[in-house]
Structures are given as C-alpha cells and as structure tokens.
Design an enzyme around this catalytic site. Structure first.
Site, PDB file in Angstrom:
ATOM      1  N   GLU A 254       0.859  -1.196   0.000  1.00 18.58           N
ATOM      2  CA  GLU A 254       0.000   0.000   0.000  1.00 18.58           C
ATOM      3  C   GLU A 254       0.887   1.235   0.000  1.00 18.58           C
ATOM      4  O   GLU A 254       2.035   1.171   0.430  1.00 18.58           O
ATOM      5  CB  GLU A 254      -0.859   0.046   1.282  1.00 18.58           C
ATOM      6  CG  GLU A 254      -1.783  -1.120   1.451  1.00 18.58           C
ATOM      7  CD  GLU A 254      -2.364  -1.197   2.872  1.00 18.58           C
ATOM      8  OE1 GLU A 254      -2.212  -0.239   3.655  1.00 18.58           O
ATOM      9  OE2 GLU A 254      -2.951  -2.241   3.188  1.00 18.58           O
ATOM     10  N   LYS A 256       2.316   4.520   1.572  1.00 14.66           N
ATOM     11  CA  LYS A 256       2.422   5.068   2.927  1.00 14.66           C
ATOM     12  C   LYS A 256       2.089   6.549   2.813  1.00 14.66           C
ATOM     13  O   LYS A 256       2.921   7.346   2.360  1.00 14.66           O
ATOM     14  CB  LYS A 256       3.826   4.852   3.498  1.00 14.66           C
ATOM     15  CG  LYS A 256       3.946   5.274   4.942  1.00 14.66           C
ATOM     16  CD  LYS A 256       5.343   5.005   5.466  1.00 14.66           C
ATOM     17  CE  LYS A 256       5.436   5.176   6.962  1.00 14.66           C
ATOM     18  NZ  LYS A 256       5.009   6.486   7.449  1.00 14.66           N
ATOM     19  N   ARG A 261      -2.416   9.720  11.511  1.00 13.52           N
ATOM     20  CA  ARG A 261      -3.234   8.530  11.752  1.00 13.52           C
ATOM     21  C   ARG A 261      -4.540   8.892  12.444  1.00 13.52           C
ATOM     22  O   ARG A 261      -4.558   9.730  13.354  1.00 13.52           O
ATOM     23  CB  ARG A 261      -2.425   7.594  12.655  1.00 13.52           C
ATOM     24  CG  ARG A 261      -2.972   6.191  12.846  1.00 13.52           C
ATOM     25  CD  ARG A 261      -2.518   5.321  11.722  1.00 13.52           C
ATOM     26  NE  ARG A 261      -2.922   3.934  11.875  1.00 13.52           N
ATOM     27  CZ  ARG A 261      -2.109   2.970  12.303  1.00 13.52           C
ATOM     28  NH1 ARG A 261      -0.873   3.256  12.671  1.00 13.52           N
ATOM     29  NH2 ARG A 261      -2.530   1.726  12.375  1.00 13.52           N
ATOM     30  N   ARG A 276      -3.471   9.410  16.760  1.00 13.80           N
ATOM     31  CA  ARG A 276      -2.510   8.346  17.072  1.00 13.80           C
ATOM     32  C   ARG A 276      -2.226   8.241  18.570  1.00 13.80           C
ATOM     33  O   ARG A 276      -1.969   7.179  19.105  1.00 13.80           O
ATOM     34  CB  ARG A 276      -1.217   8.654  16.314  1.00 13.80           C
ATOM     35  CG  ARG A 276      -0.154   7.649  16.518  1.00 13.80           C
ATOM     36  CD  ARG A 276       1.086   8.122  15.811  1.00 13.80           C
ATOM     37  NE  ARG A 276       2.188   7.328  16.255  1.00 13.80           N
ATOM     38  CZ  ARG A 276       3.002   6.680  15.435  1.00 13.80           C
ATOM     39  NH1 ARG A 276       2.835   6.760  14.146  1.00 13.80           N
ATOM     40  NH2 ARG A 276       4.000   5.995  15.911  1.00 13.80           N
ATOM     41  N   GLU A 306      -5.437   7.187   7.454  1.00 10.69           N
ATOM     42  CA  GLU A 306      -4.521   8.329   7.511  1.00 10.69           C
ATOM     43  C   GLU A 306      -5.235   9.545   6.914  1.00 10.69           C
ATOM     44  O   GLU A 306      -5.696   9.491   5.768  1.00 10.69           O
ATOM     45  CB  GLU A 306      -3.262   7.980   6.698  1.00 10.69           C
ATOM     46  CG  GLU A 306      -2.153   8.977   6.773  1.00 10.69           C
ATOM     47  CD  GLU A 306      -1.159   8.720   7.918  1.00 10.69           C
ATOM     48  OE1 GLU A 306      -1.417   7.865   8.785  1.00 10.69           O
ATOM     49  OE2 GLU A 306      -0.127   9.412   7.940  1.00 10.69           O
ATOM     50  N   PHE A 346      -7.291   2.279   5.506  1.00  7.84           N
ATOM     51  CA  PHE A 346      -6.552   1.068   5.144  1.00  7.84           C
ATOM     52  C   PHE A 346      -6.865  -0.131   6.026  1.00  7.84           C
ATOM     53  O   PHE A 346      -6.358  -1.223   5.809  1.00  7.84           O
ATOM     54  CB  PHE A 346      -5.048   1.314   5.055  1.00  7.84           C
ATOM     55  CG  PHE A 346      -4.460   2.047   6.238  1.00  7.84           C
ATOM     56  CD1 PHE A 346      -4.282   1.410   7.441  1.00  7.84           C
ATOM     57  CD2 PHE A 346      -4.073   3.374   6.103  1.00  7.84           C
ATOM     58  CE1 PHE A 346      -3.734   2.082   8.516  1.00  7.84           C
ATOM     59  CE2 PHE A 346      -3.513   4.057   7.178  1.00  7.84           C
ATOM     60  CZ  PHE A 346      -3.348   3.411   8.386  1.00  7.84           C
TER      61      PHE A 346
HETATM   62  P1  AMP Z   1       5.903   5.751  11.246  1.00  4.42           P
HETATM   63  O1  AMP Z   1       5.109   6.886  11.823  1.00  4.42           O
HETATM   64  O2  AMP Z   1       7.069   6.188  10.405  1.00  4.42           O
HETATM   65  O3  AMP Z   1       6.251   4.681  12.264  1.00  4.42           O
HETATM   66  O4  AMP Z   1       4.974   4.984  10.153  1.00  4.42           O
HETATM   67  C1  AMP Z   1       3.762   4.388  10.483  1.00  4.42           C
HETATM   68  C2  AMP Z   1       2.633   5.349  10.156  1.00  4.42           C
HETATM   69  O5  AMP Z   1       2.427   5.450   8.747  1.00  4.42           O
HETATM   70  C3  AMP Z   1       1.284   4.880  10.645  1.00  4.42           C
HETATM   71  O6  AMP Z   1       1.120   5.150  12.013  1.00  4.42           O
HETATM   72  C4  AMP Z   1       0.323   5.682   9.790  1.00  4.42           C
HETATM   73  O7  AMP Z   1       0.083   6.938  10.409  1.00  4.42           O
HETATM   74  C5  AMP Z   1       1.109   5.943   8.516  1.00  4.42           C
HETATM   75  N1  AMP Z   1       0.534   5.293   7.327  1.00  4.42           N
HETATM   76  C6  AMP Z   1       0.390   5.885   6.125  1.00  4.42           C
HETATM   77  N2  AMP Z   1      -0.129   5.056   5.226  1.00  4.42           N
HETATM   78  C7  AMP Z   1      -0.338   3.868   5.847  1.00  4.42           C
HETATM   79  C8  AMP Z   1      -0.857   2.607   5.439  1.00  4.42           C
HETATM   80  N3  AMP Z   1      -1.252   2.358   4.181  1.00  4.42           N
HETATM   81  N4  AMP Z   1      -0.931   1.612   6.380  1.00  4.42           N
HETATM   82  C9  AMP Z   1      -0.517   1.823   7.643  1.00  4.42           C
HETATM   83  N5  AMP Z   1      -0.009   3.009   8.090  1.00  4.42           N
HETATM   84  C10 AMP Z   1       0.079   4.018   7.202  1.00  4.42           C
END
Ligand code: AMP
Length: 561
Positions: A254, A256, A261, A276, A306, A346
């Site tokens: 998918e 990102k 969130r 979040r 998101e 998602f």
């Molecule tokens: P990080 O904040 O770098 O740990 O990355 C995880 C975050 O990516 C999640 O908490 C979501 O806010 C965001 N995110 C964006 N797109 C997606 C997706 N398709 N699936 C899950 N998380 C996503």
C-alpha cells in the site's frame, strides 16, 4: 475503603526495590489487598497517571501550580519552595521538607481501612477528577485550593507521592509491563491473556477489575468496544524490498500516506475520531465526520486510516498543516476551508458488533472495501498483493511521485495486533531513518543565547520500567526563531533548575536525525548518537511512543549488516 496512606507506603516500598520481579510482587500484593472499585485508580496511580491512557481528561497541573499550592500549604513563599527543590532535586522530597512532617510511622493493613480524618485513595481520585473538570479563568485557583486541601490532610509519605502524582511523575519504576505481570500474578490469569485484554481495552484498570471479579473467564470476555480507542498497529522499518519479500513472501503493498493517523468509531450517526495518541479529535475534524456519515454504510464500525492535508492539486501538504487542523479548537470551519483533508482508509477493526482483529488482513480488507463508498473526501486506496520486486519498486516510485512517504509492506495473512510494531507491517521510506526521542532535560544557552534553551537532553523509552533512558543531547538544527519557540514550550515543563542545567517533565518528543548510533558508557541507555540534529517536534507522539531501547539496539546492530 483503603487509605491513600497505604498506597503511598507501598510506593515507598517499591521505590526502595531494585529488581522488577520483587516490584511486581509488591504491586501484585497491593492489587489483592485493595477493593475492586479502587483497582482502576490504583493501576493508573502506581504508573504516575491519574486517568487511563484512552481518557481525554487532563489534570493540567504544572510545576508552577504545584509550587504555589505547596507554598500556601506550608505558609512559605514560592521562592522558598524553589530553593528546596534545587537542594533536594525531587518534587516529592520538596513537599516533605516544605511541609516538615515526620514520615517515621508505619501502619499494618487493617489500620489502612478508612478512618475519619485520613484521606482515602478514592477521595484523592475524586479531588483530582474535580480539578481536571474545572475549566475557565478560575481553574488554576480551584486547582491550588484543592491541592492545598489535600496537602493539609496528608502525612509526609503521602505528600511525597501525592506531589509526584499530580505532576504525573511517580519515578518508582513501575510501567505497564510490571502492572500487567502484577495483575496476572495477583489474580492467577495467564500473562498473555492480561496482555491481550489490555490491548483490547487500553485500560489496565478494567483488566484488573475483571481479573479480580471473575478470573480468566471474565478477562477473556473483555473485547473491543465502540468509543474506547485501542492502540494502533505499528510498522517496523525494512532495509529493502528484497528483505521484506524474504520475510513475508507475498506482500500486501500500500502507499504510505503522508498525513496523520486516525481511528474512527462510528455508531449509527455518532462518529468519534481519535488521533494516534488516542486523543479525541472529533471536534476539529467536522469534514471527516461528515464524509464518514455520508460514505460509510455500516451501522457500527471502527476504521483505521490516515488523514492527509491536500493542496489544490491533491498533493499532500506539510505535516505542520495537518497538525494545525488536529489542534484547532476555535474557528474550525475556517480551518476546514483553508486546509482541506482527505481520508485514506486502510483497515477495519470492528463491524456490526463483531471484532475483526483476529481476521487476516486479506479478509478485513474485503470487508473494508465493502462498507465504504469512495468519493473525493474519503477512499480505500488500492492494495496490491504480490511478491514481484519490480512491481513493488514501481508502486514505491508511484507513491513518492505523488508526494507520499513511501510504501507499507504488510503480511496479508496477519491479524491486527494493537500497539505492536512487528514484521507483519513493514515500512519503506527513502530518507535515512530518524529517531523519535523524549526530551528529559535541557541547558540554558550562553552569550547571545543566554535567555534561550540551547541544548536538549534526549532519552529512549523502556516500556518494562516506564523509565526514560538518556541517549544524548541535541544542540543543532535550530534557527533562533525555533529556539525561542521551543524555550517557550519547555518553560512550563521545568521540574528543576541548577545553574544552567534544567530538568523537564518528559512530555515532548523530538524527531532526531543522526549519522550513527554508537555504544557509550556516558549515557544510561548504553548508546549515544553521532551528529544528532533536530528535524522537528513530533506533536502527534506521546513520550511512551518514543523509540524503545530495544529498537535503538536493533538499529545499532542493523548498521553493520
Ligand atoms: P511511522 O510513523 O514512520 O512509524 O509509520 C507508520 C505510520 O504510517 C502509521 O502510524 C500511519 O500513520 C502511517 N501510514 C500511512 N499510510 C499507511 C498505510 N497504508 N498503512 C498503515 N499506516 C500508514
């Protein structure tokens, strides 16, 4: 009803124990002794929190308010309180010394049962709850008055832990891991059952009550509930697409999305949105509420997605913009117009009265697609299941070209694991990984920057003990303007000052870029950062969401792979 004095003396005992096993024993004994309706309060109190993690309530007592209350209770000046804190280095000891009480007497459990003059645990909670509910221009005065009342009714040992509790810094080394194990031991429920129930309820108090009330059977009944947010599933970084294919085989790929969130709870026409950090952000996001009402067909549902702030071409805007939307309390409609949001869904966790957490991502995805009508405000984006590296690379570039962060590589057969960062969700981003670290201290600058905080002490989080372990300092990456803004932000969090050194409450999370992680005996974490620099403030993250020591050591090792 159990006396607050009992709780305070247990804290004193725990604080004197170095090992977590023995600590767990004491907490477990305490949970057995107290009454059922005291369990939700005590499980939070012992971790230095007044309300459970999902609660939107804030006590809002800063060190200033506490100093004022202590000064009034002790009949002295705030300056005097500050002098004591400089000497003792601890707010608890400061309270004891300021109020000059004798802490020598210890009671047996029988004598902890309510007596007329002494405060009970629930009375302390009620007062704190009342303070949290007070708002408006008199709220500070109300808080001071209530604190004064409490301090006038406490003994030394109570004052020590009460003052730490009200600034939500218990410092006795008890975190979620210890409370979880203590519940398991106290009520003879397997620890993985306690853990699972905690994941589903996000409230160890509820789990403890169920365990005391009906043991295993009752704990097993605890489930996801509408309007009580659960921790979100998290992603682990993957060094390459190839290694992700090795780990997962077929991968659900998918985009990102570059946004923030959200967890959305829909119960008929009632929609609630949680960030979040599990804060209720519904009132700031009326456009998302309306979109969910119009486009999500199911009666009751919990969705994961998101929210992305978009420009006129539909490309994601800066992260700061989306934060502006999430934090907006007034003139929300103006913000809705100037910073429009789209919602990318998602995942789905709950549908029409049933939890879907144990279902595979593949099946959840099907249900998700089935209950959302895509439009320009809200959509379930495409997901491709493949093990073809070239195909994945193509999606990755597509996502980056569209202005998003990268891709998520998910195990299509995995359940939804609340709060877990594991191999079932991997993320791939182009930039060098940054670390999200908690600020625990700071230092006043010198020369031209004497009135500004010039350097910040950073720490990683250790979930087992609830401790923040120092890992280094950051003093670069700031403009003068940013320094002034941060100085302002941290002024209210100062716990103690000595010379130019400042200790702050661990509340703010910095995103830190670095060249390398090194082993080091200079810091308690055992690691240090080479060339750390500030990328930004992670206002969406709570301190407990900062990098764990385990992750730091993983990254340390991965540097050599
Ligand atoms: P990080 O904040 O770098 O740990 O990355 C995880 C975050 O990516 C999640 O908490 C979501 O806010 C965001 N995110 C964006 N797109 C997606 C997706 N398709 N699936 C899950 N998380 C996503």
């Amino acid at each position: 009803m159990t006396l607050f004095r009992y709780f305070a003396e247990m804290c004193e005992k725990i604080e004197s124990i170095p090992g977590s096993l023995e600590m767990t024993d004491v907490v477990s004994g305490m949970l057995q002794e107290i009454e059922e309706d005291e369990l939700p309060v005590v499980t939070n109190f012992v971790m230095g929190a007044v309300f459970p993690p999902w609660s939107t309530k804030l006590l809002g007592i800063g060190s200033r308010t506490l100093y004022t209350a202590l000064a009034k209770s002790a009949g002295t000046s705030e300056k005097e309180i500050e002098d004591i804190i400089r000497k003792t280095g601890d707010i608890g000891e400061t309270a004891v010394e300021a109020l000059k009480q004798d802490s020598s007497t210890q009671l047996t459990f029988d004598s902890y049962i309510e007596e007329e003059k002494e405060l009970t645990i629930l009375e302390v909670y009620e007062r704190l709850n009342h303070m949290a509910n007070s708002s408006g221009k008199n709220s500070q005065a109300t808080k001071v008055k209530n604190l004064q009342y409490l301090f006038n009714a406490t003994s030394a040992v109570e004052a020590r832990y009460l003052s730490r509790l009200v600034v939500e810094e218990m410092r006795i080394g008890v975190g979620e891991g210890i409370v979880r194990d203590a519940i398991s031991r106290a009520f003879d429920v397997p620890v993985d059952m306690v853990e699972r129930a905690f994941m589903l309820t996000n409230d160890l108090g509820i789990v403890a009550m169920a365990a005391k009330h009906g043991g295993k059977e009752e704990v097993a009944k605890l489930d996801l509930q509408l309007n009580r947010p659960i921790k979100m599933m998290l992603a682990q970084i993957t060094p390459s697409v190839e290694s992700a294919i090795n780990d997962l085989g077929k991968i659900a790929v998918e985009w990102k999305f570059d946004g923030a969130r959200v967890q959305i709870h829909k119960n008929g026409d009632k929609i609630r949105i949680f960030s979040r950090r599990l804060e209720d952000v519904t009132s700031s996001l009326p456009d998302i509420v309306a979109a969910v009402k119009d486009q999500v067909k199911s009666e009751t549902v919990i969705l994961d997605g998101e929210a992305v702030a978009v420009d006129e071409n539909g490309r994601p805007r800066a992260f700061q913009d989306i934060l502006k939307r999430f934090r907006r309390k007034y003139d929300v409609e103006i913000a809705v117009k100037s910073i429009p949001l789209t919602l990318n869904l998602f995942d789905i966790l709950y549908l029409n009265g049933e939890s879907l957490l144990d279902m595979s991502l593949r099946d959840r995805r099907e249900l998700l697609t089935g209950c959302v009508d895509n439009d320009y405000r809200i959509h379930v984006d495409s997901q491709v299941i493949t093990d073809d590296e070239t195909e994945i690379q193509r999606i990755y570039e597509e996502a980056l070209n569209a202005g998003h962060e990268g891709i998520m590589l998910k195990n299509p057969d995995a359940p939804y694991s609340p709060g877990k960062r594991g191999k079932n969700w991997l993320k791939k981003k182009p930039i060098m990984e940054t670390l999200d670290l908690v600020v625990i201290g700071a230092e006043w600058g010198y020369g031209r920057r004497a009135n500004l905080i010039g350097s910040y002490a950073l720490a990683a989080f250790e979930p087992e003990s609830g401790k923040f372990l120092p890992i280094g300092k950051v003093a670069t990456g700031f403009t003068d303007e940013k320094l002034a803004e941060l100085t302002d932000m941290f002024k209210d969090l100062i716990v103690m000052e000595s010379g130019t050194q400042i200790e702050v409450r661990p509340e703010i999370v910095f995103e830190i870029a670095f060249e390398e992680i090194q082993k080091s005996s200079n810091y308690e974490s055992g690691y240090a950062l080479r060339f750390p620099r500030l990328v930004g403030v992670r206002e969406d993250k709570s301190p407990e969401e900062a990098e764990t020591l385990e992750r730091i050591s993983q990254i340390y090792k991965s540097q050599w792979e």
